[in-house]
Design an enzyme around this catalytic site. Sequence first.
Site, PDB file in Angstrom:
ATOM      1  N   ASP A 265       0.809  -1.230  -0.097  1.00  0.00           N
ATOM      2  CA  ASP A 265       0.010   0.044   0.124  1.00  0.00           C
ATOM      3  C   ASP A 265       0.808   1.166  -0.042  1.00  0.00           C
ATOM      4  OD1 ASP A 265      -2.736   1.186   0.035  1.00  0.00           O
ATOM      5  OD2 ASP A 265      -2.100   1.871   2.071  1.00  0.00           O
TER       6      ASP A 265
ATOM      7  N   GLU B 142       0.643  -0.842  -5.223  1.00  0.00           N
ATOM      8  CA  GLU B 142      -0.527   0.219  -5.131  1.00  0.00           C
ATOM      9  C   GLU B 142       0.094   1.562  -5.289  1.00  0.00           C
ATOM     10  OE1 GLU B 142      -2.180   3.298  -4.258  1.00  0.00           O
ATOM     11  OE2 GLU B 142      -1.645   2.759  -2.204  1.00  0.00           O
TER      12      GLU B 142
ATOM     13  N   ASP C 157     -11.442   1.151  -0.940  1.00  0.00           N
ATOM     14  CA  ASP C 157     -11.522   2.517  -0.546  1.00  0.00           C
ATOM     15  C   ASP C 157     -12.484   3.405  -1.631  1.00  0.00           C
ATOM     16  OD1 ASP C 157      -9.805   3.170   1.522  1.00  0.00           O
ATOM     17  OD2 ASP C 157      -8.366   3.308   0.228  1.00  0.00           O
TER      18      ASP C 157
END
Length: 502
Positions: A298, A345, A398
Amino acid sequence: MPFPRSSGILLHPSSFPSRFGIGDLGLEAYSFIDFLKESYQQYWQVLPLGPTGYGNSPYMCYSAMAGNPLLISPEKLLDEGLLAEEDFAHLPGFWADKVDFEQVVPIKINLLKKASEKFKTQATPIQQKQFEGFCDSKAYWLDNYALFMALKDAHNGASWHTWKPELAKRKPAALDLAQQQLSDQIFYYKFVQYEFFRQWSALKSYANMRGIEIIGDIPIYVAHDSADVWANPDIFCLDEETGEAAQMAGVPPDYFSATGQLWGNPVYNWEKLQKQDFKWWVQRFEAMLDYVDIIRIDHFRGFEAYWSVPQGEETAMNGEWIEAPGDAFFEVIKQKLGKLPILAEDLGVITPEVEALRDKFEFPGMKVLQFAFGSDPGNPFLPFNYSRNAVVYTGTHDNDTTVGWYNTASDWEKRNLWLYLGCISPQGINWDLIRLALSSIANQAIIPLQDVLGLGNEARMNFPGTAVGNWGWRYQAAVLTEELGDRLKVLTTLCGRAPRQS
């Protein structure tokens, strides 16, 4: 590393059906893996699996290496003889489609403490040996974590930097005394980690046996109030006097936020980490690879340069970009652990330098279809702009669900989508985007289960920027029908993503 053409589903274990108010690693987890197998999927992507704190966010955990006790299956503890059926006699009527954390947490913890006490007094010699072996093999993080959590309990949940200085600064005499005084609590925290990893390892073995690989998620930053920061203060940018974050992580102002995002995590002291040959990070990757097959990093861009905001700021506006030693870091990871199965990501404002770091190590980047239709043909999220070494998503944890996104999309976005698709299918806009993802040239396609089910805004997992009310969505067992699996299987086969038959 490039991956073979394949697909999978994004679903956090807390979303499984369960009579205990939150999904766990019991029977329904195995049923979900069977659904993946039967629908020709090859990946199960999860969010971070750590023990969550305030707000229940899996991206703000008390440890970067421990597992979440709330995911332990009480029914498996019953099978082991550590709980009895009467322990479940007075369970309340939990919500079926959402986790009520305030209701779930005390009930689940009470069951775990009962099981811990029974294990302590009645474990067989073999079980005792297995427990000791686990504690020894995980001691490099488990000892600090168990003591940290026991001390947090003793301080009514207060953050470590507010404890007495001798505990906050880990004076050996104070730690030795705490070990003696809190031995029962320390045992409990080690026991629940033992059980989590027993249950998770069995589930992962079953998934791998069925041809399913698990994609885990490693947040670049850790929570300030965590065992990691308390036990390793030298590798974080902390105020030496107060223990608070001297430099905080976040992202600068952009199109979506005039003040940026201030996350509050302490940024790393990369100079110190590099002198240590990135030892803590190597251990973190090793711990992660104990229980997943592939790692999604991430906020990957933070390994090339990160936004650092000084202590005391209330927004992310007054920060600065600081270069990180990403190239040296990934070289060390490669030397120590080999060529790792990593996904990057790389969403947000990505520079050529970030792309160069990603591409040097052949990490697939992310493409999100919900971002594809709001601009011009140069939009990197439009499928005709993809490279093969990429992972395409209809949306992420998200994002809103595809149905929810479509219902609130601008007329401009809808028009572009209609022109791109040619028509809207009667199966629903969610299946149009699933088809678009599966048919793209990206090597991997990952679909949130909410999109497979065609659910709307009510099934959204996270609203970024809001601290409460997230991470609670759950599904009911009856929705994973044979018809749904067949529909997904047909599309997966048509788009060349079915597993090879041996």
